[in-house]
Design a protein around this motif. Structure first.
Motif, PDB file in Angstrom:
ATOM      1  N   ARG A 154       0.816  -1.212   0.000  1.00 37.46           N
ATOM      2  CA  ARG A 154       0.000   0.000   0.000  1.00 37.46           C
ATOM      3  C   ARG A 154       0.850   1.262   0.000  1.00 37.46           C
ATOM      4  N   GLN A 155       2.092   1.171   0.482  1.00 34.40           N
ATOM      5  CA  GLN A 155       2.969   2.342   0.446  1.00 34.40           C
ATOM      6  C   GLN A 155       3.293   2.724  -0.989  1.00 34.40           C
ATOM      7  N   GLU A 156       3.625   1.738  -1.834  1.00 32.83           N
ATOM      8  CA  GLU A 156       3.897   2.020  -3.238  1.00 32.83           C
ATOM      9  C   GLU A 156       2.626   2.460  -3.955  1.00 32.83           C
ATOM     10  N   GLU A 157       1.483   1.859  -3.606  1.00 33.57           N
ATOM     11  CA  GLU A 157       0.223   2.258  -4.215  1.00 33.57           C
ATOM     12  C   GLU A 157      -0.130   3.694  -3.864  1.00 33.57           C
ATOM     13  N   ALA A 158       0.172   4.115  -2.629  1.00 33.39           N
ATOM     14  CA  ALA A 158      -0.093   5.505  -2.226  1.00 33.39           C
ATOM     15  C   ALA A 158       0.761   6.472  -3.046  1.00 33.39           C
ATOM     16  N   ALA A 159       2.003   6.110  -3.318  1.00 35.19           N
ATOM     17  CA  ALA A 159       2.863   6.968  -4.136  1.00 35.19           C
ATOM     18  C   ALA A 159       2.305   7.107  -5.549  1.00 35.19           C
ATOM     19  N   ARG A 172      11.443   5.035  -5.549  1.00 37.02           N
ATOM     20  CA  ARG A 172      11.445   5.946  -4.397  1.00 37.02           C
ATOM     21  C   ARG A 172      10.923   5.307  -3.116  1.00 37.02           C
ATOM     22  N   VAL A 173      10.114   4.265  -3.248  1.00 38.32           N
ATOM     23  CA  VAL A 173       9.507   3.661  -2.059  1.00 38.32           C
ATOM     24  C   VAL A 173      10.064   2.262  -1.781  1.00 38.32           C
ATOM     25  N   THR A 174       9.960   1.368  -2.768  1.00 37.95           N
ATOM     26  CA  THR A 174      10.336  -0.028  -2.539  1.00 37.95           C
ATOM     27  C   THR A 174      11.842  -0.229  -2.535  1.00 37.95           C
ATOM     28  N   LEU A 175      12.531   0.373  -3.501  1.00 40.78           N
ATOM     29  CA  LEU A 175      13.979   0.152  -3.604  1.00 40.78           C
ATOM     30  C   LEU A 175      14.725   0.571  -2.348  1.00 40.78           C
ATOM     31  N   ARG A 253      19.585  -3.189   8.609  1.00 34.97           N
ATOM     32  CA  ARG A 253      18.348  -3.841   8.189  1.00 34.97           C
ATOM     33  C   ARG A 253      17.399  -4.052   9.353  1.00 34.97           C
ATOM     34  N   GLU A 254      17.918  -4.232  10.552  1.00 35.29           N
ATOM     35  CA  GLU A 254      17.093  -4.616  11.684  1.00 35.29           C
ATOM     36  C   GLU A 254      16.290  -3.438  12.214  1.00 35.29           C
ATOM     37  N   GLY A 255      14.990  -3.613  12.330  1.00 38.07           N
ATOM     38  CA  GLY A 255      14.147  -2.684  13.058  1.00 38.07           C
ATOM     39  C   GLY A 255      13.778  -1.402  12.351  1.00 38.07           C
ATOM     40  N   ALA A 256      14.211  -1.176  11.118  1.00 37.49           N
ATOM     41  CA  ALA A 256      13.958   0.105  10.468  1.00 37.49           C
ATOM     42  C   ALA A 256      12.664   0.108   9.660  1.00 37.49           C
ATOM     43  N   LEU A 257      12.043  -1.030   9.445  1.00 36.49           N
ATOM     44  CA  LEU A 257      10.895  -1.118   8.550  1.00 36.49           C
ATOM     45  C   LEU A 257       9.675  -1.651   9.298  1.00 36.49           C
ATOM     46  N   ARG A 258       8.514  -1.235   8.804  1.00 40.20           N
ATOM     47  CA  ARG A 258       7.256  -1.794   9.308  1.00 40.20           C
ATOM     48  C   ARG A 258       6.842  -2.910   8.359  1.00 40.20           C
ATOM     49  N   LEU A 259       6.799  -4.108   8.883  1.00 41.50           N
ATOM     50  CA  LEU A 259       6.545  -5.275   8.036  1.00 41.50           C
ATOM     51  C   LEU A 259       5.146  -5.821   8.287  1.00 41.50           C
ATOM     52  N   LEU A 264      -0.502 -11.640   3.294  1.00 44.95           N
ATOM     53  CA  LEU A 264      -1.378 -10.545   2.898  1.00 44.95           C
ATOM     54  C   LEU A 264      -0.885  -9.815   1.654  1.00 44.95           C
ATOM     55  N   THR A 265       0.363 -10.073   1.237  1.00 47.39           N
ATOM     56  CA  THR A 265       0.929  -9.319   0.115  1.00 47.39           C
ATOM     57  C   THR A 265       0.938 -10.098  -1.195  1.00 47.39           C
TER      58      THR A 265
END
Length: 542
Positions: A154-159, A172-175, A253-259, A264-265
């Protein structure tokens, strides 16, 4: 940390230091001038240059070919998805000797390409690069795809709703979110290809040699220990740098992203473009991953008189191999299984204790210990094997004539995989559960048995599966220390390939097929444990 620290000190640091010191010392005096002499040789500079650029090229080619597969397995839900994930993992757990044999059957003299189009690619750099992509495809798919599946689409879809195009939204979002995983995968592939031995030894011919192959040549064929010692130090320095960068990448890599939950994906492919992408990935898997293995199996049955079991029957006699063995080659199967069972037990105990220690302590010492556990994957296995012969020949460690040397060398390769598999799960155990059990009077051993073990049991089985597969395929060290009357499967395959004659070649293909089947069975059991563990804990380790 005591048991893992002593194990690595005795069976890794001591042999490596002994062989390096033997090469760089004369009459008790260090001869550091030899480093400049060796590094100044033009032939060795070419080896270092080839080692570096082929590793970079292999890494880039692997990323380009494997990233579509990582996306498809992360985002698409289709029949056979779970089977495809298992199939792409098979090459990673295969011994490098089998990989070399498979591509030799496909690209070499009398291979499929030679018979159909009259084209031979063995002894060319393209054979090496393709074999490296084959071997490391799963590293990218598992490492990058595992994170990609947990990124919220949904983050990429919002962009895109805000006006960004499909490519711009991805860039800009996924990479940026995938960048740590991409860097980690690239570094692991570079590490494996920089230290490549079996693939280059079989496919490279006399024209190509990595540092690992050159160390073997200088040690086993030329008996030039000073040169081998300097090359070992060069490889050690390069690998140390790579591991330091890798450690920084993992921390980022650890802890920086909301997974989110991977379930669901994943969606069913829609539209011609998505189905075409899926078809392209399946075609790549068939041509690059399955075809070499299929040709390997076919060559094991293709005799001059037609298809049959002649090569498999020949494995039961040592006379058919032209004196390459003191015992029938078929004995290598039982030898390998016995060695590997002991090596797996050692790796699970040492790696499990190390992982437990790393979860209970933090700080610079712990991070250094963690890096030490990874070094056997990058330090020359040839150096370790020859170091065993040099160092472990006096009481109280006079093991040179003992069978235990082979499992010890194999366990060194398995321990890092045990640690990397168990560490995330152990860190996920709520420490308050341990504290509550301790407050109620449980001893540390009972706390481990009642709290930790039930939660990590499946991870332990997965770790044992990886350790078994890696130990079974170890070649660089065991080629030195395996006894003539007790060869392992990879050593037996290499000996047969090194001897002329169609019968020896056919027996090598037959033994490679047997070795592949054993590794595939281990992978199936590993996948079952992984799926059960994923259902129980929601984790998705490599």
């Amino acid at each position: 940390m005591a048991v893992p620290a002593v194990f690595f000190a005795l069976f890794f640091a001591y042999p490596v230091a002994a062989i390096t010191g033997r090469g760089l010392m004369a009459d008790g005096v260090w001869q550091f001038g030899r480093i400049g002499e060796v590094l100044g040789r033009s032939d060795l500079q070419r080896v270092l240059w080839f080692t570096t650029w082929q590793a970079l090229a292999s890494t880039a080619l692997t990323l380009v070919i494997a990233l579509p597969g990582a996306y498809v397995l992360a985002r698409y839900d289709f029949p056979g998805r779970r089977l495809l994930r298992a199939v792409v993992t098979v090459p990673f757990v295969l011994p490098t000797v089998v990989v070399g044999s498979a591509f030799l059957a496909l690209l070499g003299r009398g291979g499929l390409l030679d018979e159909v189009w009259g084209v031979r690619l063995d002894t060319t750099v393209w054979a090496i690069l393709l074999a490296h992509v084959f071997f490391n495809y799963a590293v990218v798919v598992r490492t990058v795809g595992g994170l990609w599946a947990q990124l919220d689409p949904r983050q990429e879809e919002a962009a895109r709703v805000l006006g960004a195009g499909r490519l711009a939204a991805w860039a800009r979002v996924t990479l940026p979110a995938l960048a740590p995983a991409l860097a980690a995968a690239a570094l692991m592939v570079f590490l494996f290809t920089f230290t490549s031995f079996g693939v280059v030894q079989i496919l490279g011919g006399p024209g190509f040699a990595t540092l690992e192959v050159e160390i073997y040549r200088q040690t086993a064929q030329l008996l030039d220990l000073p040169t081998a010692a300097v090359l070992t130090l060069v490889q050690f320095a390069a690998v140390g740098t790579v591991l330091a960068v890798h450690a920084r990448t993992v921390r980022r890599r650890e802890g920086a992203l909301r997974l989110v939950d991977p379930a669901l994906t994943a969606r069913t492919p829609r539209g011609a473009g998505q189905w075409a992408l899926l078809g392209g990935v399946l075609t790549t898997v068939v041509l690059l991953l399955l075809t070499p293995l299929a040709v390997l199996v076919e060559r094991s049955f293709a005799t001059p008189d037609g298809y049959g079991l002649d090569y498999y029957r020949a494995l039961t006699s040592n006379e058919s191999s032209g004196g390459a063995f003191l015992v029938p080659p078929i004995h290598a199967i039982g030898n390998s299984l016995q060695y590997t069972a002991v090596a797996t037990a050692i790796a699970v105990v040492v790696g499990g204790l190390a992982a437990a220690a790393l979860t209970r302590r933090a700080g610079r010492l712990t991070r250094g210990f963690d890096a030490l556990l990874m070094l056997p994957l990058g330090v020359s296995a040839v150096t370790v094997g020859f170091g065993f012969l040099i160092a472990l020949d006096e009481p109280p460690l006079d093991l040179r004539a003992s069978w235990i040397l082979v499992p010890l060398a194999q366990a060194l390769v398995g321990v890092p995989f045990v640690v990397r598999t168990m560490l995330p799960v152990l860190r996920a155990v709520d420490g308050r559960l341990r504290e509550a059990a301790a407050v109620l009077g449980a001893s540390p051993l009972r706390v481990w048995r009642e709290v930790d073990l039930p939660m990590v049991r499946r991870a332990l089985l997965i770790a044992a599966g990886f350790a078994f597969a890696m130990s079974l395929g170890e070649f660089g060290a065991t080629v030195f220390i395996a006894r003539e009357d007790r060869p392992t499967l990879p050593v037996a395959v290499a000996r047969l390939l090194g001897r002329p004659g169609e019968l020896n070649y056919g027996q090598a293909m037959a033994l490679s097929t047997i070795l592949m089947v054993v590794c595939a069975v281990a992978l199936v059991l590993l996948e079952r444990g992984r799926r059960g563990h994923a259902r129980g804990s929601g984790s998705g380790e490599f």
